[in-house]
Write an enzyme that holds these catalytic residues in place. Structure first.
Site, mmCIF file in Angstrom:
data_model
loop_
_atom_site.group_PDB
_atom_site.id
_atom_site.type_symbol
_atom_site.label_atom_id
_atom_site.label_comp_id
_atom_site.label_asym_id
_atom_site.label_seq_id
_atom_site.Cartn_x
_atom_site.Cartn_y
_atom_site.Cartn_z
ATOM 1 N N LYS A 288 0.851 -1.188 0.000
ATOM 2 C CA LYS A 288 0.000 0.000 0.000
ATOM 3 C C LYS A 288 0.880 1.227 0.000
ATOM 4 O O LYS A 288 1.836 1.309 0.786
ATOM 5 C CB LYS A 288 -0.886 -0.003 1.262
ATOM 6 N N LYS B 208 4.714 2.718 8.551
ATOM 7 C CA LYS B 208 3.486 3.465 8.855
ATOM 8 C C LYS B 208 2.279 2.546 8.965
ATOM 9 O O LYS B 208 1.494 2.627 9.910
ATOM 10 C CB LYS B 208 3.272 4.477 7.716
ATOM 11 N N LYS C 120 5.358 1.900 -2.847
ATOM 12 C CA LYS C 120 5.294 3.279 -3.353
ATOM 13 C C LYS C 120 5.607 3.294 -4.836
ATOM 14 O O LYS C 120 6.251 2.389 -5.349
ATOM 15 C CB LYS C 120 6.335 4.146 -2.625
ATOM 16 N N THR D 272 -5.075 13.254 5.477
ATOM 17 C CA THR D 272 -3.722 13.385 6.032
ATOM 18 C C THR D 272 -3.700 14.564 7.007
ATOM 19 O O THR D 272 -3.162 14.466 8.119
ATOM 20 C CB THR D 272 -2.692 13.576 4.895
ATOM 21 N N ASN E 104 -1.846 19.695 -0.638
ATOM 22 C CA ASN E 104 -3.076 19.119 -0.082
ATOM 23 C C ASN E 104 -3.013 19.048 1.443
ATOM 24 O O ASN E 104 -3.853 19.617 2.145
ATOM 25 C CB ASN E 104 -3.322 17.737 -0.708
ATOM 26 N N SER F 47 -7.503 5.615 3.541
ATOM 27 C CA SER F 47 -7.409 4.738 2.363
ATOM 28 C C SER F 47 -7.890 3.336 2.724
ATOM 29 O O SER F 47 -8.571 2.671 1.938
ATOM 30 C CB SER F 47 -5.961 4.638 1.881
HETATM 31 N N1 GLU Z 1 0.722 9.005 -0.012
HETATM 32 C C1 GLU Z 1 0.180 8.908 1.311
HETATM 33 C C2 GLU Z 1 1.258 8.572 2.311
HETATM 34 O O1 GLU Z 1 2.408 8.804 2.073
HETATM 35 C C3 GLU Z 1 -1.023 7.965 1.386
HETATM 36 C C4 GLU Z 1 -0.780 6.568 0.974
HETATM 37 C C5 GLU Z 1 -2.039 5.715 0.835
HETATM 38 O O2 GLU Z 1 -3.134 6.210 1.108
HETATM 39 O O3 GLU Z 1 -1.877 4.563 0.446
HETATM 40 O O4 GLU Z 1 0.993 8.117 3.394
#
Ligand code: GLU
Length: 412
Positions: free
Chosen positions: A63, A87, A99, A183, A214, A342
């Site tokens: 994810k 995370k 990623k 976020t 954002n 998410s």
């Molecule tokens: N890009 C965001 C992060 O760095 C969200 C990642 C997601 O929702 O999968 O946490």
């Protein structure tokens, strides 16, 4: 020279090895990505380098977001995928870490080109993606429209609907009502909790926020509405500083109309570097990685730093700030709101249930606070000899290694 982020991640892992008494095999497992996918996307007459990296999937499918930025490189995507692994494990959501990124400048691109890049990314990587395999989302300079194009392209490729393949979608395409400012919302919950725990008085606090994307802009608005004094903010063109406190709704209007916060007339225009060194109580980092490095760490005057961006403080700077007694609320804790929501979106898509907004807000609040408490507890157990980041890593790594062990991956 650009500091190698992943090299520093391995150094940090080796420190954790000593603290948690981990084996060589465990460290090796945590420092190697499971799958690195790389290609170049042919867009008109350009070839754009693109990556999708699945770092670890012991706790569930990969994810993590997809970033469009001229600075994207393998070292960055790899580091971001590693941080997603930490995370997700800390937040106790059933995911591993992943990623993606494409190296180009989306701010100079037409809508047509953005759509082409989004679709080509999926054409190149759809085989390594899937609702039970690896699930992308937005990141720097990608948004719900990009997710919509990507969803459409993926469904064309596989020949069926699969909304849970990607999160951060528009609500019309089975996105989650809470995702857009999730976020920021998560960061806001953490900041409020921190202030409550430290018994700080909101009225006396001065806050500077680097970044008005954002996460940064939504968080700035939430803090302002709650009565906090924001004395400075910035975007990629520079910053604005007003000691008496910026009027955020007016500033947002100027940003929307003119493209930058530096066009706001009440206050002094400053550089992004200067913003970091202002005499404030709380510094919020909501731009990119490596903003505080060993070059400027000694100049930081804030007592508390909250990382809303991923990796804004380098490994070397962490050491300097720790010695200066500056408290850092790490990215893997402070910015987890995005991926937690998410997860709500993914779960809704998989079950077909649509949950009430108020209920989801409460769930996010509970999850953020539960993570905060876990980190604080471990931090106290170590009698403050470690920083909060190390405490967060210890919790996450324990969960990942337990999963790896149960799967039989750590047996000799
Ligand atoms: N890009 C965001 C992060 O760095 C969200 C990642 C997601 O929702 O999968 O946490």
């Amino acid at each position: 020279m650009k500091e190698k982020i992943f090299t520093d991640i391995v150094k940090r892992l080796n420190e954790i090895k000593k603290i948690a008494n981990l084996s060589d095999k465990e460290i090796e497992l945590l420092s190697k990505p499971k799958k690195v996918s790389y290609t170049t996307l042919q867009i008109d007459n350009q070839k754009l380098p693109a990556w999708r990296i699945l770092f670890n999937d012991a706790l569930g499918p990969g994810k993590g977001g997809i970033r469009f930025h001229p600075g994207v490189c393998k070292d960055e995507v790899l580091s971001l995928a590693f941080w997603m692994m930490i995370k997700d494990a800390l937040a106790e959501i059933p995911y591993g870490g992943a990623k993606g990124g494409v190296k180009f400048d989306p701010q100079k691109a037409s809508l047509k080109k953005l759509e082409k890049v989004s679709r080509k990314f999926i054409d190149a990587f759809y085989v390594v993606l899937g609702e039970n395999k690896d699930i992308p989302a937005p990141d720097v300079y990608t948004n719900s429209q990009v997710m919509a194009w990507m969803l459409d392209e993926y469904e064309k490729k596989v020949g069926h609907h699969e909304p849970a393949i990607i999160t951060g979608k528009p609500v019309e395409l089975q996105g989650c009502v809470l995702r857009d400012d999730a976020t920021a919302r998560g960061g806001f919950i953490i900041i409020k909790e921190m202030i409550k725990n430290l018994k700080l008085n909101k009225k006396n606090l001065k806050i500077a926020i680097q970044g008005f994307g954002n996460a940064g802009s939504n968080l700035t608005q939430m803090l302002w509405q709650d009565g906090f004094k924001i004395v400075a903010t910035s975007d990629s063109q520079g910053g604005i500083y007003y000691q008496k406190g910026l009027n955020i709704p007016k500033l947002s209007k100027v940003k929307n109309q003119s493209g930058s916060v530096i066009n706001f007339t009440t206050g002094q225009v400053i550089s992004n570097q200067k913003l970091l060194e202002l005499p404030v109580n709380i510094l919020i980092l909501a731009a990119l990685e490596n903003q505080i490095t060993k070059e400027n760490a000694n100049n930081i005057r804030a007592k508390y730093i909250v990382e809303i961006a991923n990796g804004p403080i380098s490994y070397q700077a962490d050491k300097v700030l720790f010695a200066k007694n500056i408290n850092i609320i790490p990215d893997v804790l402070a910015n987890a709101g995005g991926v937690i929501v998410s997860y709500f979106e993914w779960a809704q898509n998989k079950t077909g249930n649509v949950l009430d907004k108020k209920y989801l807000e409460k769930l996010l609040q509970q999850k953020m606070i539960a993570s905060w408490r876990k980190v604080i507890t471990i931090h106290k157990e170590y009698k403050n000899r470690i920083d909060l980041r190390t405490a967060a890593y210890l919790i996450a790594i324990k969960r990942i290694l337990a999963a790896e062990k149960l799967r039989g991956h750590l047996n000799n």
